[in-house]
Design a protein around this motif. Sequence first.
Motif, PDB file in Angstrom:
ATOM      1  N   ARG A  12      12.476  50.112  74.936  1.00 43.67           N
ATOM      2  CA  ARG A  12      12.083  50.205  73.525  1.00 43.67           C
ATOM      3  C   ARG A  12      11.743  51.636  73.148  1.00 43.67           C
ATOM      4  NH1 ARG A  12       7.657  45.607  72.438  1.00 43.67           N
ATOM      5  NH2 ARG A  12       8.240  46.067  70.290  1.00 43.67           N
ATOM      6  N   CYS A  13      11.937  51.919  71.876  1.00 42.83           N
ATOM      7  CA  CYS A  13      11.554  53.236  71.362  1.00 42.83           C
ATOM      8  C   CYS A  13      10.034  53.390  71.473  1.00 42.83           C
ATOM      9  CB  CYS A  13      11.996  53.360  69.900  1.00 42.83           C
ATOM     10  SG  CYS A  13      11.324  54.820  69.077  1.00 42.83           S
ATOM     11  N   ASN A  14       9.614  54.552  71.936  1.00 44.55           N
ATOM     12  CA  ASN A  14       8.190  54.789  72.109  1.00 44.55           C
ATOM     13  C   ASN A  14       7.431  54.742  70.795  1.00 44.55           C
ATOM     14  OD1 ASN A  14       8.043  55.126  74.868  1.00 44.55           O
ATOM     15  ND2 ASN A  14       8.781  57.237  74.737  1.00 44.55           N
ATOM     16  N   ARG A  15       8.105  55.143  69.743  1.00 42.67           N
ATOM     17  CA  ARG A  15       7.385  55.293  68.483  1.00 42.67           C
ATOM     18  C   ARG A  15       7.409  54.020  67.639  1.00 42.67           C
ATOM     19  NH1 ARG A  15       9.015  60.101  64.695  1.00 42.67           N
ATOM     20  NH2 ARG A  15       8.410  59.261  62.670  1.00 42.67           N
ATOM     21  N   CYS A  16       8.601  53.557  67.311  1.00 48.01           N
ATOM     22  CA  CYS A  16       8.663  52.417  66.383  1.00 48.01           C
ATOM     23  C   CYS A  16       8.807  51.096  67.110  1.00 48.01           C
ATOM     24  CB  CYS A  16       9.796  52.594  65.378  1.00 48.01           C
ATOM     25  SG  CYS A  16      11.441  52.389  66.070  1.00 48.01           S
ATOM     26  N   LYS A  17       8.975  51.141  68.428  1.00 48.89           N
ATOM     27  CA  LYS A  17       9.065  49.944  69.250  1.00 48.89           C
ATOM     28  C   LYS A  17      10.350  49.157  69.049  1.00 48.89           C
ATOM     29  CE  LYS A  17       5.130  50.795  70.994  1.00 48.89           C
ATOM     30  NZ  LYS A  17       5.171  51.391  72.336  1.00 48.89           N
ATOM     31  N   GLN A  57      18.141  59.055  71.031  1.00 52.04           N
ATOM     32  CA  GLN A  57      17.471  59.152  69.727  1.00 52.04           C
ATOM     33  C   GLN A  57      17.485  57.780  69.061  1.00 52.04           C
ATOM     34  OE1 GLN A  57      19.063  61.901  66.789  1.00 52.04           O
ATOM     35  NE2 GLN A  57      17.021  62.061  65.885  1.00 52.04           N
ATOM     36  N   CYS A  58      16.316  57.371  68.621  1.00 46.10           N
ATOM     37  CA  CYS A  58      16.186  56.047  67.997  1.00 46.10           C
ATOM     38  C   CYS A  58      16.873  56.056  66.634  1.00 46.10           C
ATOM     39  CB  CYS A  58      14.713  55.712  67.845  1.00 46.10           C
ATOM     40  SG  CYS A  58      14.425  54.187  66.949  1.00 46.10           S
ATOM     41  N   GLY A  59      17.693  55.054  66.378  1.00 48.10           N
ATOM     42  CA  GLY A  59      18.383  54.960  65.097  1.00 48.10           C
ATOM     43  C   GLY A  59      17.461  54.531  63.969  1.00 48.10           C
ATOM     44  N   PHE A  60      16.278  54.051  64.318  1.00 50.30           N
ATOM     45  CA  PHE A  60      15.380  53.541  63.288  1.00 50.30           C
ATOM     46  C   PHE A  60      14.376  54.602  62.835  1.00 50.30           C
ATOM     47  CE2 PHE A  60      17.024  49.987  65.649  1.00 50.30           C
ATOM     48  CZ  PHE A  60      17.444  49.142  64.638  1.00 50.30           C
ATOM     49  N   CYS A  61      13.731  55.273  63.826  1.00 47.46           N
ATOM     50  CA  CYS A  61      12.707  56.236  63.422  1.00 47.46           C
ATOM     51  C   CYS A  61      13.088  57.672  63.793  1.00 47.46           C
ATOM     52  CB  CYS A  61      11.365  55.871  64.043  1.00 47.46           C
ATOM     53  SG  CYS A  61      11.310  56.158  65.820  1.00 47.46           S
ATOM     54  N   ASN A  62      14.255  57.852  64.431  1.00 44.22           N
ATOM     55  CA  ASN A  62      14.763  59.166  64.833  1.00 44.22           C
ATOM     56  C   ASN A  62      13.992  59.806  65.978  1.00 44.22           C
ATOM     57  OD1 ASN A  62      16.773  59.055  62.876  1.00 44.22           O
ATOM     58  ND2 ASN A  62      15.347  59.824  61.308  1.00 44.22           N
TER      59      ASN A  62
END
Length: 1007
Positions: free
Chosen positions: A363-368, A385-390
């Motif tokens: 999971r993305c560390n920031r937006c999960k 790079q997360c596609g949701f929160c970058n």
Amino acid sequence: MSQQGYVATPPYSQSQPGIGLSPPHYGHYGDPSHAASPPGMMKPAGPLGTTAPGVMLPPGPPPPGPHQFGQNGAHASGHPLQRFPGPPPVNSVAPSYAPYEPSTQSSYSSLVSTSSITQLGHQLSAMQVNSYGSGMAPPSQGPPGLLSAASFQSPPRPQQPSVLQPGSQVLPPPTTTLNGPGASPLSPPALRQDGPPGPASLNAQYQPPPLPGQTLGTGYPPQQAANYGPQVAGTQLSYPGGFPGEPAQMAGPPQPQKKLDLDSVPGPIQVIENDRATRGGQVYATNTRGQIPPLVTTDCVIQDQGNASPRYIRCTTYCFPCTSDMAKQAQIPLAAVIKPFATIPSNETPLYLVNHGENGPVRCNRCKAYMCPFMQFIEGGRRYQCGFCNCVNDVPPFYFQHLDHMGRRLDHYEKPELSLGSYEYVATLDYCRNNKPPNPPAFIFMIDVSYSNIKNGLVKLICEELKTMLENLPKEEQEETSAIRVGFITYNKVLHFFNVKSNLAQPQMMVVTDVGEVFVPLLDGFLVNCQESQSVIHNLLDQIPEMFADSNENETVFAPIIQAGMEALKAADCPGKLFIFHSSLPTAEAPGKLKNRDDKKLVNTDKEKILFQPQTNVYESLAKDCVAHGCSVTLFLFPSQYVDVASLGLVPQLTGGTLYKYNNFQMHLDSQQFLNDLRNDIEKKIGFDAIMRVRTSTGFRATDFFGGVFMNNTTDVEMAAIDCDKAVTVEFKHDDKLSEDSGALIQCAVLYTTIGGQRRLRIHNLGLNCSSQLADLYKSCETDALINFFAKSAFKAVLHQPLKVIREILVNQTAHMLACYRKNCASPSAASQLILPDSMKVLPVYMNCLLKNCVLLSRPEISTDERAYQRQLVLTMGVADSQLFFYPQLLPIHTLDVKSTMLPAAIRCSESRLSEEGIFLLANGLNMFLWLGVSSPPELIQGIFNVPSFAHINADMTVLPEVGSPYSQQLRMIMSVIQQKRPYSMKITLSSLALFCSLGAAQVYLH
Ligand SMILES: [Zn+2]
């Protein structure tokens, strides 16, 4: 009013405390408190992992975990690595649209003149009011052979003559609308709704044989051109969709015919048939961001190539406007209808199951957000790079893989979470209650044994049928037996618990009389394995009807039953489902006691909303407790009078359960329908103790949720259970600008417990396009999803607002949407002309259907309970079910080709399509009506009913006799096809012209 618009939540935004969230309507209404929050604030850490630190990615290099990658279904192993031939266009660049004529971006009020909106609004209102009024006319007022009332036959309203212009007509569509990518497959000119006759073969299938004295069907009668009076140019016949009630249809003096020619108005049937003709039977691959799926009415094979199947998610538009200003301008709701457990046909691949062992999902560390095709791997595969929160994240060591020359991981096709739109993860203990693996769920059957249920045989029927139904409890596909345990309670004004432990010779009954504070008198032996305890259970089910045979108890409790079931599940530390079979208003002294408060005087007043509200708050707090303990409640109601569905149905609604209602239940007429429903409900696919979270890429977010859901905060959708038929409709709003390059990405994650007791995550991803051109937005809309959204938002609002206001809002918003299109996307035209976007051709008709629904428009013959019932059903419907519910299927049975295996072509759902000489089948997902014309062909009557004439038919029958004739077989086959995949068993009601007036229910659906 005309400037207020709807834009979804705003006017409806007074949510119930604790039930829904109060969505901000930033942007559209300039609410500053929500407009400028930073994106990070908008997306607090996810529900599915907010608690446990273990959910975070491990800092150090963990031991290489198993990269298990199995399939949920039968094909658990041996799947090919390279599942999709050819380069996968997953998350590919959005299709580039041809530049459209620049549209101005000034403020809304300057864009659409008030007058044109008002005019549109009047037209819509006229449709609704006129059609309802005339719809109630008795058939004797109509011309022979035809029912007089028809939705669009009413004369123009007097308010409108100023806009009637001789010679006015809708214009041909702007070429951009027709030819843009995405739109063209839906609308080949040859198939245009109102264009000149297309290929003869296609037309033929829309045109049932005309009957004497009239023209049935939606074909193109040659005399059509005559309706257009003086304007004869070919372009005028190829408009993208005329408007029902549109002045041009009535224009041109002299006007010999005041009535509208229905065949010249765009009809849903032809839109449905066109989509079937162009996209039916094909493979629809989900590899392109923002592509518009086939209609829900079109059968096709869906192949997941990076975006979730439309069976799981459908959107009101597949292209979001780039800015909130643009969204405000168009007023098209931005929403997704998510059915996370939708049934997938056997010819499509079931969801793959990903197991990262102790590591759990990446999971993305920031937006999960969960690993998905929208994550971009960089730096040789070491980071993504997360596609949701970058946010740029390190790839956990166990998950590392090298990239190929395209920058894609070498294992791209080996991992479902990298290449598919939908998949499941095995959840780790961090995702479980108290960090313990869950126990398998339990089903508790709770039977009302009060006097009337014993007397009419219902208790005996339930007990008898349960014996066999319990043999088909749902199980994991790889398991031989079901892990679900069962328990039994009977009740009237006291509760009876039963011990059915396998080593008992006889079941034991324990009575709980303190219904004020229910406790569970036994733990061991209450919830048992069905097979182990089979003989004791059968013994019990044989005894129950006799045990209470002499009971004269009329009073019942209701809330204590739910409380008892929930406490039992809590004590057993498992989620589960209560099946309650209940008949009466619970008047016994106990929590949740109800009084008869049905008051017809409230109808058509501002207080009408009270009828839809629960009369006590006991049920809402009970529902909250149930959700907290994973207890879902399904209620089978058998009312013979008012039972206050608005109160009794609240717990089923908020716990992801289902409400079934059988009015005046009669054993010989209704048992089949009830048993089909019960069997289906016991066996259906279901997930328990669920939390859903919808994440979005930056620039927009989910703001409101409609469905059988409970919200403790603004982001976590909690559901005690969610089954294959339930959908949650999610509305989105802008936070910021959206980019055409990166699009608008949605990830829906549902954490739940399987029927086998495994904790899992089900992930659905969908990429939408974004555009700064209004035309792109309009051509990417899906009317069926729009109606689903409008219905749910309006039905939710019914609790708080006068129905008149809600109807006005719906009408005005529809007018706004169409006026904006006209202003910005169509060629200049006279005020009286109306142009519909191709994707919204039938929006006015469908909106009219919604406005005529008994929830929004009371009718004397429809009970308060029925309205509350329909309201509740619609709130959890998916797009396919709401489409059929609001625009029922009407099939001419007298044109059956007994040699064909195809369904007869549907005709428009209008009373004017019925004829005395015909037999028609009407189905809306809840009911089927077989409508018999008094002059229907005797051979058909004989073939279907095995009686010589119309007069000999038993009008009470609810199941067609098995006659053995080709007609009978064919008709029964058609009915079973229509019934397939529908969540409710449809009882058949016979009606005829003579009976028609008394059958208000049938009339409701004939628009
Ligand atoms: Zn992220």
